[in-house]
Enzyme design. Structure first.
Site, PDB file in Angstrom:
ATOM      1  N   CYS A 136       0.833  -1.210   0.000  1.00  0.00           N
ATOM      2  CA  CYS A 136       0.000   0.000   0.000  1.00  0.00           C
ATOM      3  C   CYS A 136       0.863   1.253   0.000  1.00  0.00           C
ATOM      4  O   CYS A 136       1.376   1.678   1.041  1.00  0.00           O
ATOM      5  CB  CYS A 136      -0.930  -0.004   1.217  1.00  0.00           C
ATOM      6  SG  CYS A 136      -1.989   1.448   1.296  1.00  0.00           S
ATOM      7  N   CYS A 139      -0.459   4.112   2.113  1.00  0.00           N
ATOM      8  CA  CYS A 139      -0.222   3.950   3.561  1.00  0.00           C
ATOM      9  C   CYS A 139       1.238   4.239   3.914  1.00  0.00           C
ATOM     10  O   CYS A 139       1.521   4.913   4.900  1.00  0.00           O
ATOM     11  CB  CYS A 139      -0.519   2.525   4.028  1.00  0.00           C
ATOM     12  SG  CYS A 139      -1.987   1.775   3.348  1.00  0.00           S
ATOM     13  N   ASP A 140       2.155   3.703   3.130  1.00  0.00           N
ATOM     14  CA  ASP A 140       3.549   3.653   3.571  1.00  0.00           C
ATOM     15  C   ASP A 140       4.514   4.507   2.738  1.00  0.00           C
ATOM     16  O   ASP A 140       5.677   4.665   3.122  1.00  0.00           O
ATOM     17  CB  ASP A 140       4.043   2.185   3.545  1.00  0.00           C
ATOM     18  CG  ASP A 140       3.241   1.313   4.504  1.00  0.00           C
ATOM     19  OD1 ASP A 140       2.808   1.833   5.544  1.00  0.00           O
ATOM     20  OD2 ASP A 140       3.041   0.120   4.208  1.00  0.00           O
TER      21      ASP A 140
END
Ligand code: NDP
Length: 311
Positions: A136, A139-140
């Site tokens: 992701c 997300c990261d």
């Protein structure tokens, strides 16, 4: 086997399932939630979540799910370990079997079983999950600002993730196994024109390189002609598709061509009255915790309305 009767049964324990439990409990529906195969869902595989509103300093994904869970419990939801193994939605009440042994008779079922990111299946990829390997970018990606990363895949998701990473990172390699991208023309043009995206055509990942202190430090690739070569990277992102966890429900519930549960308009209603779907199992597009939570809220409100209509 005698079935236990349940007013509101929730399957899945990610942001969608827990939020549905919070709303259903407050509405007096006495929800019972089964956690499924991965308690806490996909967020427990990520590190820090910085984009969920309300956590100004960010929060560990596992901790956030523990907070959701504690909130649902405090409000009266019952949370149990267990996995739905069979359903029969042809009759009323709705029949759900847990762990191959326990039978439930439910007035409403909220499906919040999520989706699973596909991984390549390499041991080295598994070893560095959460230490440079991620599925992701939204997300990261932030943690790789100014660094070099690689994205595996050539579909729309891979192109979107590569574009997002290109806005943060110094260099983005796209590892594409064929000599064409599967993505839409518009997305293809974007990545082909991005100055800091380099496509490594006809390449497959042989091994993710690194050590347990530094995390990912590189990747070894194999070109279709057999040549092995390495690239230095700090982050390795998978974007080879997701699998919505809907297989169990497919005999009863309409899904799209990729297996995502189809819901009616802006509601969470599926094609079976009394069965609702929330979160990533019905969302091929946004796949973010905050969206999943919001759709869990919708499912609980829809279930409440449905139960009132039965009276
Ligand atoms: P796709 O299935 O469309 O693409 C998967 C990509 O990963 C393909 O390039 C595929 O290669 C590659 N791949 C699959 N397995 C492997 C493997 N083992 N090793 C290396 N590469 C692999 O998945 P997406 O998640 O990209 O998209 C899913 C759906 O969602 C699509 O319909 C897409 O259009 C849609 N979508 C739409 C968006 C938008 O409109 N904004 C954004 C994101 C997704 P190959 O091509 O060789 O099979």
């Amino acid at each position: 086997m005698n079935a236990e009767t349940v007013k509101c049964l929730i399957l899945g324990s990610g942001p969608a399932g827990y939020t549905a439990a919070i709303y259903a409990a407050r509405a007096g529906l006495q929800p019972i939630l089964y956690e499924g195969v991965q308690p806490g869902g996909q967020l427990t595989t990520t590190t820090v979540v910085e984009n969920f509103p309300g956590y100004p300093e960010g929060v560990d994904g596992t901790q956030m799910m523990a907070d959701f869970r504690a909130q649902a419990l405090r409000l009266g939801a019952e949370i149990r370990p267990g996995l739905a193994t069979r359903v029969d939605f042809s009759q009323r009440p709705l029949s759900v079997e847990i762990d191959g042994e326990k039978l439930l008779a439910a007035d409403t079922v909220i499906i919040a079983t999520g989706a699973t990111a596909k991984y390549l299946g390499l041991p080295s990829e598994n070893k560095f999950r959460g230490m440079g390997v991620s599925a992701c970018a939204t997300c990261d990606g932030f943690f790789y600002r100014g660094k070099d990363v690689a994205v595996v895949g050539g579909g729309d998701t891979a192109c979107e993730e590569a574009m997002y990473l290109a806005s943060l990172c110094r260099k983005v390699y796209m590892i594409v196994r064929r000599d064409v991208l599967r993505a839409s023309k518009a997305m293809q043009e974007k990545v082909l024109n991005a100055p800091n995206i380099e496509i490594l055509w006809k390449c497959q990942t042989d091994e993710v390189l690194g050590d347990l202190t530094a995390g990912v430090t590189g990747v070894r690739l194999r070109h279709a002609d057999g040549e092995l070569f390495e690239k230095k990277i700090d982050g390795f992102f998978l974007a080879i598709g997701h699998h919505p966890n809907s297989d169990l429900f497919k005999p009863w519930i309409a899904t799209d061509e990729n297996g995502y549960i189809v819901t009616e308009g802006r509601s969470s209603r599926t094609c079976v009255p009394g069965v609702f779907a929330a979160g990533d199992v019905q969302d091929p597009t946004y796949r973010q915790a905050v969206n999943a939570a919001a759709s869990g809220c919708r499912a609980a409100l829809d279930a409440e309305k449905y139960l009132v209509s039965l009276k």
